[in-house]
Design a protein around this motif. Structure first.
Motif, mmCIF file in Angstrom:
data_model
loop_
_atom_site.group_PDB
_atom_site.id
_atom_site.type_symbol
_atom_site.label_atom_id
_atom_site.label_comp_id
_atom_site.label_asym_id
_atom_site.label_seq_id
_atom_site.Cartn_x
_atom_site.Cartn_y
_atom_site.Cartn_z
ATOM 1 N N ALA A 7 0.845 -1.193 0.000
ATOM 2 C CA ALA A 7 0.000 0.000 0.000
ATOM 3 C C ALA A 7 0.882 1.246 0.000
ATOM 4 N N THR A 8 2.057 1.110 -0.590
ATOM 5 C CA THR A 8 3.038 2.203 -0.531
ATOM 6 C C THR A 8 2.615 3.431 -1.329
ATOM 7 N N ASN A 9 1.692 3.254 -2.264
ATOM 8 C CA ASN A 9 1.206 4.416 -3.019
ATOM 9 C C ASN A 9 -0.248 4.755 -2.687
ATOM 10 N N ILE A 10 -0.740 4.217 -1.558
ATOM 11 C CA ILE A 10 -2.068 4.585 -1.057
ATOM 12 C C ILE A 10 -1.884 5.735 -0.078
ATOM 13 N N VAL A 11 -2.405 6.892 -0.445
ATOM 14 C CA VAL A 11 -2.179 8.088 0.357
ATOM 15 C C VAL A 11 -3.481 8.690 0.872
ATOM 16 N N THR A 12 -4.476 8.801 -0.016
ATOM 17 C CA THR A 12 -5.715 9.476 0.358
ATOM 18 C C THR A 12 -6.857 8.981 -0.524
ATOM 19 N N SER A 40 3.344 0.687 4.101
ATOM 20 C CA SER A 40 2.801 1.951 3.610
ATOM 21 C C SER A 40 3.413 3.119 4.380
ATOM 22 N N SER A 41 2.908 4.312 4.099
ATOM 23 C CA SER A 41 3.361 5.508 4.819
ATOM 24 C C SER A 41 2.791 5.498 6.232
ATOM 25 N N LEU A 61 9.016 6.142 2.617
ATOM 26 C CA LEU A 61 7.624 5.940 2.208
ATOM 27 C C LEU A 61 6.727 7.107 2.616
ATOM 28 N N ASN A 62 7.270 8.025 3.391
ATOM 29 C CA ASN A 62 6.527 9.221 3.778
ATOM 30 C C ASN A 62 6.880 10.418 2.895
ATOM 31 N N LYS A 63 7.620 10.150 1.823
ATOM 32 C CA LYS A 63 8.046 11.202 0.901
ATOM 33 C C LYS A 63 7.137 11.216 -0.328
ATOM 34 N N LYS A 64 7.528 11.995 -1.329
ATOM 35 C CA LYS A 64 6.751 12.149 -2.548
ATOM 36 C C LYS A 64 6.836 10.899 -3.425
ATOM 37 N N PHE A 65 6.022 10.901 -4.494
ATOM 38 C CA PHE A 65 5.840 9.769 -5.402
ATOM 39 C C PHE A 65 7.160 9.143 -5.858
ATOM 40 N N ILE A 67 10.213 9.349 -4.730
ATOM 41 C CA ILE A 67 11.031 8.796 -3.641
ATOM 42 C C ILE A 67 10.473 7.446 -3.205
ATOM 43 N N ARG A 68 9.158 7.350 -3.145
ATOM 44 C CA ARG A 68 8.539 6.066 -2.765
ATOM 45 C C ARG A 68 8.862 4.982 -3.796
ATOM 46 N N ILE A 69 8.906 5.370 -5.066
ATOM 47 C CA ILE A 69 9.260 4.414 -6.125
ATOM 48 C C ILE A 69 10.674 3.879 -5.903
ATOM 49 N N LEU A 70 11.596 4.758 -5.500
ATOM 50 C CA LEU A 70 12.983 4.335 -5.252
ATOM 51 C C LEU A 70 13.041 3.307 -4.124
ATOM 52 N N TRP A 71 12.254 3.523 -3.060
ATOM 53 C CA TRP A 71 12.237 2.554 -1.964
ATOM 54 C C TRP A 71 11.752 1.202 -2.473
ATOM 55 N N ASN A 72 10.712 1.223 -3.279
ATOM 56 C CA ASN A 72 10.185 -0.022 -3.851
ATOM 57 C C ASN A 72 11.237 -0.737 -4.693
ATOM 58 N N LEU A 73 11.989 0.034 -5.452
ATOM 59 C CA LEU A 73 12.990 -0.553 -6.346
ATOM 60 C C LEU A 73 14.128 -1.223 -5.579
ATOM 61 N N PHE A 74 14.585 -0.581 -4.514
ATOM 62 C CA PHE A 74 15.830 -1.022 -3.876
ATOM 63 C C PHE A 74 15.658 -1.756 -2.546
ATOM 64 N N PHE A 75 14.479 -1.658 -1.917
ATOM 65 C CA PHE A 75 14.331 -2.241 -0.584
ATOM 66 C C PHE A 75 13.190 -3.245 -0.447
ATOM 67 N N PHE A 76 12.147 -3.096 -1.248
ATOM 68 C CA PHE A 76 10.910 -3.829 -0.987
ATOM 69 C C PHE A 76 11.053 -5.336 -1.163
ATOM 70 N N LYS A 77 11.721 -5.761 -2.224
ATOM 71 C CA LYS A 77 11.856 -7.198 -2.495
ATOM 72 C C LYS A 77 12.527 -7.917 -1.318
ATOM 73 N N ARG A 78 13.535 -7.276 -0.750
ATOM 74 C CA ARG A 78 14.231 -7.854 0.397
ATOM 75 C C ARG A 78 13.292 -7.970 1.602
ATOM 76 N N GLU A 79 12.447 -6.961 1.785
ATOM 77 C CA GLU A 79 11.480 -6.971 2.892
ATOM 78 C C GLU A 79 10.485 -8.127 2.749
ATOM 79 N N ILE A 80 9.990 -8.309 1.523
ATOM 80 C CA ILE A 80 9.004 -9.371 1.282
ATOM 81 C C ILE A 80 9.603 -10.751 1.564
#
Length: 378
Positions: A7-12, A40-41, A61-65, A67-80
């Protein structure tokens, strides 16, 4: 099974309401999921009150669009992988992570509406929608299964990718019970009486280029000039260029803000209070997937004047008060038509209220987690 939720791009907006509602109880446990982890944020995570959900965030994940994409690219797969997830549910329509199986929910139709995107001109927002379109198509292609909110959305996406080799389901949003309001009074309707009655209109939606608040303001302003006793409440957060466009029209018709009031963003729980003071709902959006705001309006029992574009006819069904949101004069005539037959339109709204009863969050939760479970196991 362990389910990860992106839900990293769910904001409002509707996406946030959807996220909050499907995770409001432990329905997931009844479909074989022992653990659900939500990324998510902080703002979104704070909306999820269910203590059974494992919530994770990161300062990026509390930053703009972008920046959130960068987190997904470099960190998310490892988290999952670290959490040993058996499947990934993508709530916001797109993910840059390659994970199998992934189930994606289609949320945003705006990137697939070129005529709507023209309204943004040469802007960063239009560039953002272009990137989101690419990300969504890529996510749909990689996903094992896709959930659509409306048949309209499924047909639209099917024009861009072949859905024949995908498991798909149409699972609409639900409606929070706080919008089930008592039925309002019915005015006496006649040509002479219509100008004596006081009509309070309400339009709840973010102020944006595809929401056409300026046309609503113009129609209400002209009615006021013609002697009708009308008021308008506008509610929702804003996109600055659209807000300027709306305020320009308000300055023309009601410079002192005597009968047109913009309230900005209003707390979700306070919305029924505004509806309880209104007589007629206007919904003037020209691009939607499945607008929760319209569903909530249907539940209030108030008469609705509705856009005829997107999935609105699929939602509202047979209705006498549709209009083209790009055409303020068509909206004006539709308002006059409703005012002159207010008793009839109020009576017919029972049919719309009955249609709203089929949209429940209980059904949405059951169907969603049942579909995810079957997608993983088949």
């Amino acid at each position: 099974m362990i389910l990860g939720i992106d839900a990293t791009n769910i904001v409002t907006g509707g996406g946030l309401t959807h996220c909050r509602e499907i995770l409001s109880d432990n329905e997931f446990k009844r479909h074989g999921f022992s653990k659900v982890i939500l990324w998510s944020s902080k703002n979104t995570i704070d909306q999820i009150k269910n203590k059974s959900i494992h919530k994770k965030t990161h300062y990026l994940l509390n930053k703009k669009f972008f920046i959130r994409i960068l987190w997904n690219l470099f960190f998310f797969k490892r988290e999952i992988k670290k959490e040993k997830c058996d499947a990934l549910l993508v709530l916001g329509g797109y993910s840059v992570v390659n994970f199998n199986p992934t189930i994606t929910i289609c949320q945003n139709m705006l990137p697939f509406e070129p005529n709507e995107l023209k309204n943004y001109g040469l802007s960063l927002r239009r560039l953002k929608f272009f990137i989101i379109k690419i990300l969504q198509i890529n996510s749909f292609l990689k996903s094992k299964s896709i959930i659509f909110l409306s048949h309209y959305a499924r047909e639209k996406i099917d024009q861009h990718i072949n859905l024949n080799n995908k498991k798909t389901a149409v699972i609409p949003h639900g409606i929070n019970e706080i919008f089930n309001l008592p039925k309002k009074k019915v005015f006496t309707s006649s040509k002479e009486q219509s100008k004596k009655n006081s009509y309070r209109f309400i339009y709840v939606s973010s102020v944006d280029m595809y929401k056409h608040q300026w046309n609503v303001v113009k129609a209400i302003g002209i009615l006021k000039n013609k002697g009708y006793n009308v008021k308008l409440d506008l509610i929702g957060e804003y996109y600055k260029p659209a807000l300027r466009k709306m305020n320009n029209e308000i300055d023309i018709y009601d410079k002192n803000r005597k009968f047109i009031h913009y309230h900005g963003k209003v707390n979700y729980e306070k919305l029924p209070r505004f509806y309880s003071k209104a007589d007629i709902i206007i919904f003037a959006s020209s691009c939607e997937n499945l607008p929760i705001i319209l569903l909530e309006g249907m539940a209030t029992s108030l008469p609705i004047i509705c856009s005829n574009l997107g999935p609105m006819r699929e939602i509202m069904g047979d209705h006498d008060y549709y209009f083209n949101p790009y055409n303020y004069s068509e909206l004006l005539e539709t308002i006059k038509k409703m005012i002159l037959s207010f008793e009839v339109s109020n009576g017919k709204n029972n049919l719309i209220k009955n249609r709203s009863l089929s949209f429940t969050w209980e059904n949405c939760r059951k169907e969603t987690f049942n579909f995810i479970s079957k997608s993983i196991n088949n």
